[in-house]
Design an enzyme around this catalytic site. Sequence first.
Site: not given
Ligand code: NVA
Ligand code: CP
Length: 357
Positions: A142, A169, A172, A264, A304, A332
């Site tokens: 990540r 992602h 997801q 989101d 998400c 997930r």
């Molecule tokens: N768009 C959000 C998704 C989190 C799962 C982010 O990147 O923070």
């Molecule tokens: N939706 C998602 O990726 O959640 P987290 O940021 O908690 O992993």
Amino acid sequence: MSSTGVVGYKTQLARTQGQKKDSKPRRAAASRASERAPQQFWCPDLVSTRDLGPLGVEAILRLAEIMKSCPTDFQETLKGRQMVMFFEKPSLRTRLTFEAGMVSLGGSAMFVDQTHERLDAREKLSDVAHNLERWVDLIVLRTFSQDTIDAMAQHARVPVINALSDLEHPCQALADYLTLIERFGDAKSRCLAYVGDGNNVAHSLLLTAACLGSSIRIATPQGYAPDPQIVADARAIAAETGAEIYLLTDPREAVAGADAVYTDAWTSMGHEKEEDERARIFPPYQVNAELMAEAAPHAVFMHCLPAHRGLEVTDGVMDSPQSVIFEQAENRLHVQKAILYLLLGGGDRLPARSAYV
Ligand code: NVA
Ligand code: CP
């Protein structure tokens, strides 16, 4: 979606092997093995939904359905395999579903908290990759930048999975479409309306919808539209699958009659400095009861998570009977198990007593 047998989708997936994009030594060997046994699935990395294509998306969703319904059949299938995760950003769902998923398949998981510095800050990323590939079977990342994940996949001889970057992602969106398929029976005849920021989650929904031949409408404020290259790639896939893609700015137009309404965070991780500016721009895109009323009567609400209640979505919508947010979160786990299993060649070790071999 029918529960097509594993042999069926492995045969389908074998056809995608001609689309492989690189030639890591270990992967080249797997490729030759697959030529000898073309029914066996093999996929190098999941850094983008584009790595999967329509056949790969379908295969993962079908396997996830099977794993969800028969989890004990897969308990030992990744026994002895090791996964390491490096996360530059916080996580609840992604981290825990990868860990729980790997352990439930008999493997083990290690987590490295990388939130204090970028993965390539201390040493060259290729040097990190050449260490990791000697110790573990799979790398989950990540990161802030998609380039970090792409570079790790380029250098490491073991599979690399994108667990969220600035650009995508993929895990997801696969879980989201599994949720829609469970609810509606299939995705092809359904329309998902995404309302909000056109970034990582929207990109992966767009590409997954394209792969599944589904219909997707994305409404974003001016200046927050999806990345043009992602849109172009999704349109190229859609030309083959019959998917319908609409990029809009009016949230009501996007949501009108839709089967699912998705939003989101207005401010994604890494963009915190823009929070005030975004808080001024995004309020017309809030998913509230009024906007949900524009969707089909049977429409579901999706997110998400984590959600920012009172910003991109109201409490009323989050907690309504239409909300499938926890089904998404549950899926997930099942989707990630399917991804781990397939990337680690679990298809070679299908449980002998399974009805679907
Ligand atoms: N768009 C959000 C998704 C989190 C799962 C982010 O990147 O923070
Ligand atoms: N939706 C998602 O990726 O959640 P987290 O940021 O908690 O992993």
